[in-house]
Design a protein around this motif. Structure first.
Motif, short mmCIF file in Angstrom:
data_model
loop_
_atom_site.label_atom_id
_atom_site.label_comp_id
_atom_site.label_asym_id
_atom_site.label_seq_id
_atom_site.Cartn_x
_atom_site.Cartn_y
_atom_site.Cartn_z
N MET A 1 0.93 -1.14 0.14
CA MET A 1 -0.07 0.03 0.08
C MET A 1 0.97 1.37 -0.12
N PHE A 2 2.15 1.29 0.49
CA PHE A 2 3.23 2.27 0.46
C PHE A 2 4.44 2.07 -0.57
N PRO A 3 3.95 2.29 -1.98
CA PRO A 3 5.14 1.72 -2.90
C PRO A 3 6.12 2.69 -2.81
N VAL A 4 7.33 2.52 -3.24
CA VAL A 4 8.67 3.57 -3.42
C VAL A 4 7.90 4.51 -4.57
N PRO A 5 8.03 5.55 -4.19
CA PRO A 5 7.52 6.72 -5.25
C PRO A 5 8.53 6.53 -6.38
N THR A 6 7.90 6.61 -7.75
CA THR A 6 8.50 6.61 -9.12
C THR A 6 9.77 7.57 -9.01
N SER A 7 9.79 8.69 -8.65
CA SER A 7 10.87 9.48 -8.78
C SER A 7 11.96 9.49 -7.52
N PHE A 8 11.62 8.26 -6.64
CA PHE A 8 12.68 8.24 -5.44
C PHE A 8 13.74 7.01 -5.73
N ASP A 9 14.71 7.07 -5.19
CA ASP A 9 15.69 5.86 -5.31
C ASP A 9 15.43 4.98 -4.24
N ALA A 10 15.02 3.80 -4.59
CA ALA A 10 14.74 2.79 -3.73
C ALA A 10 15.96 2.38 -2.99
N ALA B 1 -0.26 8.22 1.93
CA ALA B 1 0.82 8.03 0.77
C ALA B 1 1.56 9.40 0.95
N PHE B 2 0.64 10.47 0.95
CA PHE B 2 1.37 11.67 0.91
C PHE B 2 2.43 11.96 2.10
N LEU B 3 1.83 11.47 3.28
CA LEU B 3 2.85 11.54 4.50
C LEU B 3 3.98 10.52 4.31
N TRP B 4 4.04 9.55 3.75
CA TRP B 4 4.83 8.48 3.39
C TRP B 4 6.08 9.14 2.83
N GLU B 5 5.59 9.76 1.63
CA GLU B 5 6.30 10.40 0.71
C GLU B 5 7.08 11.61 1.31
N SER B 6 6.36 12.63 1.77
CA SER B 6 6.77 13.94 2.34
C SER B 6 7.53 13.84 3.53
N SER B 7 7.06 13.07 4.42
CA SER B 7 7.84 13.14 5.78
C SER B 7 8.68 11.98 6.26
N LEU B 8 8.33 10.70 6.07
CA LEU B 8 9.15 9.55 6.58
C LEU B 8 10.09 9.38 5.24
N LEU B 9 10.05 9.47 4.26
CA LEU B 9 11.13 9.16 3.09
C LEU B 9 12.05 10.52 3.17
N THR B 10 11.53 11.66 3.51
CA THR B 10 12.66 12.85 3.24
C THR B 10 13.15 13.01 4.63
N ALA B 11 12.90 12.21 5.82
CA ALA B 11 13.27 12.13 7.25
C ALA B 11 14.00 13.66 7.55
N GLY B 12 13.24 14.85 7.25
CA GLY B 12 13.56 15.91 7.70
C GLY B 12 14.62 16.59 6.70
#
Length: 128
Positions: free
Chosen positions: A1-10, A114-125
């Motif tokens: 349900m929380f895929p790696v965003p297409t623009s993000f390096d896995a 999905a927005f929070l997954w990409e914007s907060s957790l994957l950017t880690a501040g």
């Protein structure tokens, strides 16, 4: 349900999750398991995730598989222990005595999560 965003390096997912945990006071050894229908994920993403130490767990039957994997993890990791859940509430176990269940967002809607997954957790501040 929380895929790696297409623009993000896995390859950055594992380090970002670890940094996110550290920013929230969870230090020490981390084990990261990704659980889902992995046949739907492109092989290059699975390889990138695995290369950073993330354990890949195929769960073709959804919630029942996830609960089984959680039970197996709990049996190998007695309290006190921390569990970070990035999943919908149906896939997450009820509160367990001795375990700290950390949920980084409210799970109010799939779009918001999905927005929070990409914007907060994957950017880690902004670090990752």
């Amino acid at each position: 349900m929380f895929p790696v965003p297409t623009s993000f390096d896995a390859c950055r997912v594992g380090p970002c999750i670890k940094r996110f945990l550290e920013l929230h006071g969870y230090c020490g050894h981390h084990t990261i398991n990704t659980v889902g229908i992995l046949t739907d994920v492109p092989p290059y993403i699975l390889e990138a995730l695995s290369s950073t130490g993330i354990n890949l767990c195929h769960a073709p039957h959804g919630t029942s598989d996830i609960m089984l994997l959680m039970s197996q993890w709990i049996s190998k990791n007695p309290p006190p222990a921390n569990i970070l859940g990035i999943c919908d509430t149906r896939s997450f176990p009820p509160p367990l005595s001795g375990y700290n269940l950390f949920r980084p967002f409210s799970y109010s809607s799939p779009e918001e999560d999905a927005f929070l997954w990409e914007s907060s957790l994957l950017t880690a501040g902004g670090v990752c």
